[in-house]
Design a protein around this motif. Structure first.
Motif, PDB file in Angstrom:
ATOM      1  N   LEU A  96      35.239  29.842  70.368  1.00 23.02           N
ATOM      2  CA  LEU A  96      34.653  30.929  69.573  1.00 23.02           C
ATOM      3  C   LEU A  96      34.345  30.483  68.149  1.00 23.02           C
ATOM      4  N   ASN A  97      35.253  29.737  67.549  1.00 19.43           N
ATOM      5  CA  ASN A  97      34.981  29.243  66.197  1.00 19.43           C
ATOM      6  C   ASN A  97      33.778  28.317  66.192  1.00 19.43           C
ATOM      7  N   TYR A  98      33.658  27.479  67.208  1.00 20.51           N
ATOM      8  CA  TYR A  98      32.484  26.616  67.290  1.00 20.51           C
ATOM      9  C   TYR A  98      31.208  27.450  67.408  1.00 20.51           C
ATOM     10  N   LEU A  99      31.194  28.390  68.355  1.00 18.83           N
ATOM     11  CA  LEU A  99      29.989  29.185  68.612  1.00 18.83           C
ATOM     12  C   LEU A  99      29.485  29.923  67.370  1.00 18.83           C
ATOM     13  N   PHE A 100      30.421  30.330  66.501  1.00 12.51           N
ATOM     14  CA  PHE A 100      30.018  31.108  65.339  1.00 12.51           C
ATOM     15  C   PHE A 100      30.026  30.298  64.045  1.00 12.51           C
ATOM     16  N   GLY A 101      30.009  28.961  64.194  1.00  8.91           N
ATOM     17  CA  GLY A 101      29.805  28.104  63.036  1.00  8.91           C
ATOM     18  C   GLY A 101      31.019  27.868  62.156  1.00  8.91           C
ATOM     19  N   LEU A 119      38.072  22.810  64.616  1.00 18.28           N
ATOM     20  CA  LEU A 119      38.789  21.532  64.652  1.00 18.28           C
ATOM     21  C   LEU A 119      40.296  21.737  64.501  1.00 18.28           C
ATOM     22  N   GLU A 120      40.686  22.675  63.651  1.00 17.48           N
ATOM     23  CA  GLU A 120      42.121  22.978  63.495  1.00 17.48           C
ATOM     24  C   GLU A 120      42.698  23.516  64.804  1.00 17.48           C
ATOM     25  N   ASN A 121      41.968  24.425  65.443  1.00 18.60           N
ATOM     26  CA  ASN A 121      42.424  24.955  66.733  1.00 18.60           C
ATOM     27  C   ASN A 121      42.430  23.867  67.799  1.00 18.60           C
ATOM     28  N   GLY A 122      41.453  22.977  67.716  1.00 18.31           N
ATOM     29  CA  GLY A 122      41.399  21.856  68.650  1.00 18.31           C
ATOM     30  C   GLY A 122      42.592  20.940  68.508  1.00 18.31           C
ATOM     31  N   ALA A 123      43.022  20.709  67.266  1.00 21.97           N
ATOM     32  CA  ALA A 123      44.195  19.855  67.031  1.00 21.97           C
ATOM     33  C   ALA A 123      45.439  20.477  67.648  1.00 21.97           C
TER      34      ALA A 123
END
Length: 180
Positions: free
Chosen positions: A3-8, A14-18
């Protein structure tokens, strides 16, 4: 992450990905692992120009590793992963200053053939953004309209509004009238 990626919100993605990366070991074999590789890489590529040189090196190394894993998956199951591989390849080439060639179009084509509407939308949006940065408004408009249409077909109402807002000047045909 997604969701963070989709909305820029690339930094937050990246923090959530980590955080998510810490739990990948327990989900081996799950489709979520491949989704992690794809969306984490997209977030890293999108954030690339706004992060420090040190962060760039770390992110690029991870993305290259993820791309290798996606290439392996694409060889064994092209219907599910080939479009993701091609889209990341296009984006990698873009940030490294190389010509993405036909990789964007191949990503769109294979996502469409495999009916991954949401990833077809993402590929169209990224292609539209690429052409916008190159000053090709005409091509950009075509891809962004296709992205909007795919998001709409996917049922992502909020994302459609996001596209409408971000690209309002491109998506709305302006009519100028000359005064006599």
């Amino acid at each position: 992450l997604i969701l963070n990626y989709l909305f820029g919100n690339y930094r937050e993605a990246l923090e959530n990905g980590a955080i998510a990366e810490r739990y990948l070991e327990g989900t081996k074999g799950s489709i979520l692992v491949a989704q992690f590789y794809f969306y984490y890489s997209l977030a890293g590529l999108s954030a690339y120009n706004s992060i420090s040189e040190k962060e760039r090196k770390i992110i690029l190394k991870k993305i290259m590793g993820n791309q290798k894993k996606l290439k392996h998956r694409a060889c064994h199951c092209p219907a599910n992963f080939l479009h993701e591989y091609y889209l990341l390849e296009a984006e990698l080439r873009r940030i490294l200053g190389h010509n993405p060639g036909d990789y964007y179009d191949m990503a769109i084509q294979y996502a469409g053939q495999s009916e991954f509407i949401h990833e077809e939308a993402i590929a169209n949006e990224l292609t539209g953004k690429f052409y916008l940065t190159k000053g090709n408004r005409e091509k950009s408009t075509v891809y962004l309209k296709n992205a909007r249409y795919c998001y709409e077909r996917w049922g992502a109402v909020i994302k459609v509004r996001d596209v409408d807002e971000k690209y309002r000047d491109i998506l709305v045909k302006k009519i100028y009238s000359e005064k006599s």
